[in-house]
Each structure stands twice: as C-alpha cells, then as structure tokens.
Design a protein around this motif. Structure first.
Motif, PDB file in Angstrom:
ATOM      1  N   LEU A 120      14.644  -1.487  -0.192  1.00  0.00           N
ATOM      2  CA  LEU A 120      14.103  -2.132   0.996  1.00  0.00           C
ATOM      3  C   LEU A 120      14.741  -1.553   2.252  1.00  0.00           C
ATOM      4  O   LEU A 120      15.963  -1.423   2.351  1.00  0.00           O
ATOM      5  N   ALA A 121      13.901  -1.185   3.210  1.00  0.00           N
ATOM      6  CA  ALA A 121      14.387  -0.604   4.462  1.00  0.00           C
ATOM      7  C   ALA A 121      15.316  -1.597   5.171  1.00  0.00           C
ATOM      8  O   ALA A 121      15.034  -2.797   5.201  1.00  0.00           O
ATOM      9  N   PRO A 122      16.418  -1.114   5.767  1.00  0.00           N
ATOM     10  CA  PRO A 122      17.383  -2.005   6.419  1.00  0.00           C
ATOM     11  C   PRO A 122      16.766  -2.906   7.486  1.00  0.00           C
ATOM     12  O   PRO A 122      17.146  -4.073   7.612  1.00  0.00           O
ATOM     13  N   ASN A 123      15.797  -2.381   8.271  1.00  0.00           N
ATOM     14  CA  ASN A 123      15.207  -3.216   9.325  1.00  0.00           C
ATOM     15  C   ASN A 123      14.416  -4.374   8.736  1.00  0.00           C
ATOM     16  O   ASN A 123      14.351  -5.463   9.330  1.00  0.00           O
ATOM     17  N   LEU A 124      13.825  -4.187   7.560  1.00  0.00           N
ATOM     18  CA  LEU A 124      13.102  -5.284   6.910  1.00  0.00           C
ATOM     19  C   LEU A 124      14.076  -6.273   6.284  1.00  0.00           C
ATOM     20  O   LEU A 124      13.856  -7.487   6.323  1.00  0.00           O
ATOM     21  N   PRO A 167       0.836  -1.210   0.000  1.00  0.00           N
ATOM     22  CA  PRO A 167       0.000   0.000   0.000  1.00  0.00           C
ATOM     23  C   PRO A 167       0.864   1.252   0.000  1.00  0.00           C
ATOM     24  O   PRO A 167       1.895   1.320   0.674  1.00  0.00           O
ATOM     25  N   ALA A 168       0.425   2.242  -0.760  1.00  0.00           N
ATOM     26  CA  ALA A 168       1.214   3.468  -0.895  1.00  0.00           C
ATOM     27  C   ALA A 168       1.463   4.148   0.442  1.00  0.00           C
ATOM     28  O   ALA A 168       2.499   4.801   0.627  1.00  0.00           O
ATOM     29  N   ASN A 169       0.534   3.963   1.407  1.00  0.00           N
ATOM     30  CA  ASN A 169       0.682   4.595   2.720  1.00  0.00           C
ATOM     31  C   ASN A 169       1.994   4.218   3.406  1.00  0.00           C
ATOM     32  O   ASN A 169       2.494   4.962   4.248  1.00  0.00           O
ATOM     33  N   PHE A 170       2.559   3.057   3.052  1.00  0.00           N
ATOM     34  CA  PHE A 170       3.717   2.544   3.781  1.00  0.00           C
ATOM     35  C   PHE A 170       4.986   2.502   2.931  1.00  0.00           C
ATOM     36  O   PHE A 170       5.967   1.871   3.313  1.00  0.00           O
ATOM     37  N   VAL A 171       4.952   3.176   1.791  1.00  0.00           N
ATOM     38  CA  VAL A 171       6.109   3.181   0.902  1.00  0.00           C
ATOM     39  C   VAL A 171       7.317   3.812   1.584  1.00  0.00           C
ATOM     40  O   VAL A 171       8.428   3.255   1.568  1.00  0.00           O
ATOM     41  N   ASN A 172       7.146   4.982   2.202  1.00  0.00           N
ATOM     42  CA  ASN A 172       8.279   5.660   2.832  1.00  0.00           C
ATOM     43  C   ASN A 172       8.869   4.840   3.974  1.00  0.00           C
ATOM     44  O   ASN A 172      10.074   4.900   4.239  1.00  0.00           O
ATOM     45  N   GLN A 173       8.033   4.095   4.640  1.00  0.00           N
ATOM     46  CA  GLN A 173       8.485   3.265   5.749  1.00  0.00           C
ATOM     47  C   GLN A 173       9.184   1.998   5.269  1.00  0.00           C
ATOM     48  O   GLN A 173      10.213   1.595   5.828  1.00  0.00           O
ATOM     49  N   ALA A 174       8.645   1.363   4.225  1.00  0.00           N
ATOM     50  CA  ALA A 174       9.131   0.051   3.803  1.00  0.00           C
ATOM     51  C   ALA A 174      10.208   0.111   2.739  1.00  0.00           C
ATOM     52  O   ALA A 174      11.152  -0.686   2.753  1.00  0.00           O
ATOM     53  N   ILE A 175      10.074   1.065   1.801  1.00  0.00           N
ATOM     54  CA  ILE A 175      11.045   1.130   0.708  1.00  0.00           C
ATOM     55  C   ILE A 175      11.472   2.591   0.466  1.00  0.00           C
ATOM     56  O   ILE A 175      11.220   3.145  -0.601  1.00  0.00           O
ATOM     57  N   PRO A 176      12.123   3.218   1.427  1.00  0.00           N
ATOM     58  CA  PRO A 176      12.601   4.595   1.212  1.00  0.00           C
ATOM     59  C   PRO A 176      13.534   4.641   0.008  1.00  0.00           C
ATOM     60  O   PRO A 176      14.420   3.793  -0.137  1.00  0.00           O
ATOM     61  N   ASN A 177      13.268   5.611  -0.878  1.00  0.00           N
ATOM     62  CA  ASN A 177      14.045   5.744  -2.114  1.00  0.00           C
ATOM     63  C   ASN A 177      13.984   4.476  -2.963  1.00  0.00           C
ATOM     64  O   ASN A 177      14.914   4.136  -3.696  1.00  0.00           O
ATOM     65  N   ASN A 178      12.849   3.765  -2.813  1.00  0.00           N
ATOM     66  CA  ASN A 178      12.586   2.536  -3.579  1.00  0.00           C
ATOM     67  C   ASN A 178      13.599   1.424  -3.305  1.00  0.00           C
ATOM     68  O   ASN A 178      13.816   0.543  -4.145  1.00  0.00           O
TER      69      ASN A 178
END
Length: 601
Positions: free
Chosen positions: A319-323, A306-317
């Motif tokens: 994958l976030a380091p914590n994930l 969901p677009a709501n969580f893009v910045n949290q999950a894939i910053p700068n497209n």
C-alpha cells in the motif's frame, strides 16, 4: 416514609433520564457504498448468471446453505436449513430440516401479512427454474443433479404450454412444513455445494412471482438481510436492512495468524447481523472515475483495484504511504477465476474439428503472450493460466503446465504455414487455405481496461499476420449473443461459485451448449469424463479424470484461458468486516461502518 421518599426520588431520576435520552441525537445511519464496473442485468435468482447481478441477489435472497465467512479451507454452513443434510449412503437421497420463524421481506404480494418461509417455497423455487416461461439459465447446471421428475415437468410444459406447479414429483417433496427431501437419479456427492448459492438458488415466494410476472427481475423479495429500496438501472441501486430479518449474530472463528480475520472477529463477535443500515451500489464502468470516487471518499470499498492504478496505489504490491496515512487498508488474493476468450466451434472461420481448424486455434493460442498481459495491462495482478481449472478449487495444481499457458510465436507461425494459412493476395494478412480472407471478429467492451487488453491481443495477432476486428458492445447484450451462438469470439471471465473443480468443465459439455458452453464445443470422450467425475467422491481419482478432460480442452482449444486474476481490495479506515471470500457473494451482512468517522471525513 423512607420507602415513599425513595420511590419519589427514583421517579424524579427516571424523568431526568428520559429527558436526557430525548435530547440525544439519533444514531447516525450506517451506509456502505461501493461501485460495480459492469451494469446489472436484473434481480431474479432464476434468471441472472453474471457476477454482479448474482451479488445483488445473493444479499437479498438466501439459499439452504452458504459458506462460513472466515473459514479457510472453505466450509458450508446452514442458512435456511436448520442443520447439515441427512444423506443416504449412495448420495441419492438428501433430507433437509428447515429453520422455523423465517420470514420474507414485506411486499404487497403478501396482502399485508407476514409471510413465513416453508418447505413449499423450496419446492416451488426449484420447480420454477424448470418452467419454460422463466427462461432460467440455472436449469443447465441443475440437470446434472438429476432431481427426479423436474425434466419431465419441463418437457410436459413445452408440449402443453402450461407448467404444473401442483404436480407432486419424486425428486423434491415437502415432507412436512419444515422438511424437504430431494431424490436424485444418480449419486451426487457435492449436491450440498450445488444448493449453496443464494445468487442463483435463493428461495422465492410464489405470490411474488405471480404478482409481478414478466417484471419479476425488478422486484426481488427474499428472506435475506437486505431489501431493494431504489433502482436507477445501470446507475445506482440502494438496499436497506430487511426489518423482517431474523435474529442472526456474528459467530465466526478466525484462522490463527490471519490478522484481518482476527480483527473482524474482535470487532463483530456477538453482534446482530446485518451491521449496516443501507447499501448503495453505483455503476461506474470506466476505471478512472471509479478509482477517483474511492480517493475522494465517495466509496467505502474499492473492490478489485483497476490495473491502471496498481503502480500508483500498491507499488511493489504494498500500500502506497500516502494511502496508508489516510487509514486505507488493503488485501490481495488470487481469485477463483479464469479470464479467457472463446472460439465459436460452429463458426465457419474459427470453428470445426478438422486438423486445419484445430491448428488455427492452437496457433492463435500459442501466438498470444499471456505473460505480456500479466506484465502490462494487468500490472502484475494476475498469473498465467494453464487450463480451465480455477485457483482455490479442489483439483487446481499451480505446478501443472500445458500448452494453454505457453507462448511460442515460432511454433504458431509454423502451424499456420503448415496448414495453408498464408497471404495469398499480397495484402499483408494471412488468408484461409481456400484463399478467402481470414479475419477474427472479437467482441469486447469499450472501457479502458478492455482497450488495453485488446491492444495486447491485436499486437500479438499482427505479429502472426492475422487480421483482428474488435466489436464493442455492452455486457448484457453480449451475454445474450454469446449464449445464442451469434458471436465468433468473445473475451470474458468466469468465477467459481464452489470449491468443486468439476463445475468449470461445463464450458465444454455438449449438454451445456447455449448455457455455460459458450464455445459450443462437443466431444464424446469429454462428455463421458464430465459425467464420470460428477458422480465420483472427492479424491485423487476424481482429480485425474478432471485433468484428463481439461487436456482435451487444451488439445482442441475451444477456449484460450489466459490468466487467473489477482484481486486487490482497498477500503476506507471507517469500514470494518471486509474479507474477500473465494466463493460466496453474500458478504454485505458482515460489513460495519463507523458512521461518525465516515461523516467527519
């Protein structure tokens, strides 16, 4: 003596082996879990049209052909067919040899006997689509193929009230038990693509339809790798491996350099399909609980983040380091779709073909900022659409630009002023040229993503002085209203099911009104182009015809195609085999689960 001693020792060792095996715990069940954001409508291929219901039917039923899982560009493969079709030079006669020893899943309709799939089932499946009692939406697409005799059967049934399934017709015949022949009234070079959609052209058995009648949407019985086990409507759907599924083994080749595909091949090559024992689908309409269910490892796949969580999950497209530390994987691709809203051309407010009505729709389109939609509610997970043709289809050109993708508030205001859409009563909102109120009634859903999109639309229309009223409803009910022409405007998406760009032109074809033509648009020249491209072979000449038809849609603006979405899929580290395909929905068979790792987590 030596021989006797050897036999005794061997027997003792065998007994120890048996005892050891008996003490081993059974292999952990492989369960694949993910969630839909929209409720299913049912599970009868002939009646479903929405993406999510077609995903269900596409994994229970099988078509004659489907697409290879990893091939790019996409490539058809035989499924229930034994080989690719034998085609006449004029593209009117298609002969298809079928596989032997293919069986439907067990069902009481078969009286306790194993039921083999035959050519008669293909004939019945296609005839049933034309039975008025089926109320199939697929009929509109098949009409274009002109399978000889099917329309006559339908028309006769409309008059008599009875569909004659046993009447032999020229257009589709069982030549023998394992051969079926189609005869078409016009050249159809892409007929094999048409019949390669198990979601809507999956083969059904007559006995099952006869047994369940009006409740057939609740009783899917196919030849595919999975069968329905439990169904709590709009909540949870469970499928289990079909024990009658034939011996099919993973035999795909990866494109060199595609790391995800190469890994899939390395892990699955030669393994029998399907790879998991069970698939559980949850219906979670709100984005936040759907995302949280993935984070808490209740779901194995987050299909289309969901677009709501893009910045949290894939910053700068990325994958976030914590994930990434949790072993989560990702893939990001442009989807073969369009997101749009339509104007009902028969509606007295926004419809019609007179200059002032065309100007109104074009002004609304020019006044809508698709780039703002991409930047804000989509969080960069989309590209601006320039017309109806979807990415990954043959005619799509990323360099093609039209007014459909333009945002020009100044021109929009000028058009409204020029054609008399002004505030005549001083309430701050524009009125129609005759002085009556101008109001857009737009149907939408109540989830958070829809609310964000609605805010963009309202803000853009407010800037034009055009009043907007949102009507919130459920997708299945809105789909019925849309097809019956009872909505002024509706926001929806459309995904391509084949690489044929011509399919999307159904949106504007007169013959598709009450089917795929939600806008109820009708234009003689457009219809001529639509018919022309359908019989042309692939190539630059056909591409030019499709683009000319698309320009007519841009000019009259029955649809405002806003964006093509980008899909980012995330999956847990214990899941393998997942790769989004541009068209096919029958991908569950390739998913594998490390059950031990899944349970430990």
């Amino acid at each position: 003596m030596k021989l006797a001693h050897w036999l005794l020792a061997g027997t003792a060792a065998f007994a120890v082996t048996l005892q050891s095996a008996a003490q081993q715990p059974p292999a952990a069940e492989k369960v694949f879990r993910y969630a839909f954001p929209i409720p299913e409508t049912g599970m009868d291929p002939a009646q479903v049209t929405d993406l999510y219901s077609r995903t269900l039917t596409g994994n229970v039923f099988e078509a004659l052909y489907d697409y290879e899982y990893l091939a790019r560009p996409v490539k058809l493969r035989p499924v229930l067919a034994e080989s690719m079709p034998e085609v006449s030079a004029d593209f009117k006669t298609w002969t298809i040899r079928l596989k032997h020893h293919v069986y439907f899943a067990d069902d009481p309709a078969f009286g306790g006997k194993k039921r083999e799939f035959t050519a008669a089932d293909v004939v019945y499946t296609f005839k049933r689509i034309y039975d008025p009692k089926t109320r199939s939406q697929v009929i509109s697409g098949l009409d274009e193929e002109q399978i000889l005799g099917l329309t006559d059967l339908h028309d006769r049934a409309e008059k008599t009230g009875k569909f004659d399934y046993d009447s032999e017709i020229e257009g589709i015949k069982a030549v023998d038990r394992y051969t079926v022949r189609f005869k078409l009234g016009t050249p159809r070079p892409r007929f094999s693509q048409t019949i390669a959609d198990p979601g809507i052209l999956g083969i059904v058995a007559r006995e099952v339809v006869d047994k369940y009648g009006e409740s057939i949407m609740e009783h899917p019985v196919g030849t595919g790798p999975f069968m329905l086990s439990e169904w709590k409507r709009s909540s949870r759907i469970t499928f289990v491996k079909n024990p009658n599924y034939r011996e099919e083994y993973f035999d795909e080749t990866a494109i060199p350099g595609d790391m995800v595909a190469e890994e899939i091949v390395a892990r699955a090559k030669g393994k029998r399909l399907p790879l998991v024992d069970k698939v559980i689908i949850s219906i979670i309409q709100e984005a936040q609980p759907r995302w949280l269910s993935f984070l808490t490892q209740e779901q194995d796949l987050m299909e289309r983040l969901p677009a709501n969580f893009v910045n949290q999950a894939i910053p700068n497209n990325k994958l976030a380091p914590n994930l990434a530390k949790k072993g989560i994987r990702m893939e990001r691709v442009v989807l073969s779709d369009i997101s749009m809203f339509y104007f009902n051309m028969e509606d007295p407010m926004v419809g019609g073909y007179t200059p002032e009505k065309v100007a109104l729709r074009r002004a609304i389109s020019l006044g809508y900022n698709s780039t703002e939609e991409v930047r804000l509610p989509r969080r960069g997970q989309a590209i601006v659409a320039q017309g109806p043709v979807q990415p990954n289809t043959d005619t799509y050109d990323p360099k093609w630009h039209t007014e459909m993708g333009a945002f020009d508030r100044g021109r929009a205001v000028a058009l409204l002023d020029m054609y008399g859409y002004a505030d005549k009563n001083g309430d701050g909102w524009r009125d129609l040229p005759d002085g009556s109120p101008l109001r857009l009634d737009i149907h939408t859903q109540g989830d958070s993503t829809s609310r964000e999109l609605d805010e963009i639309l309202k803000r853009n229309m407010d800037a034009l002085g055009v009043k907007v009223n949102f009507i919130i409803g459920q997708w299945p009910e809105q789909l019925k209203l849309g097809r019956s022409g009872k909505m002024q405007m509706w926001q929806l998406g459309l995904s391509a099911s084949a690489p044929d760009s011509g399919q999307v032109l159904q949106l504007g074809a007169t013959a598709q009104i009450s089917q795929q033509n939600y806008a109820r648009f009708s234009n003689k020249h457009f219809d001529e182009l639509f018919e022309k491209q359908g019989i042309m072979p692939d190539g630059p000449e056909r591409d030019a015809v499709i683009r000319e038809a698309a320009k007519i849609m841009v000019a009259y603006m029955p649809y405002k195609t806003r964006v093509h979405r980008i899909g980012t899929d995330l999956w847990q580290g214990w899941l393998t085999g997942y790769k989004r395909h541009p068209f096919t929905l029958s991908w569950w068979r390739y998913i594998d689960i490390d059950a031990d790792k899944q349970q430990k987590k």
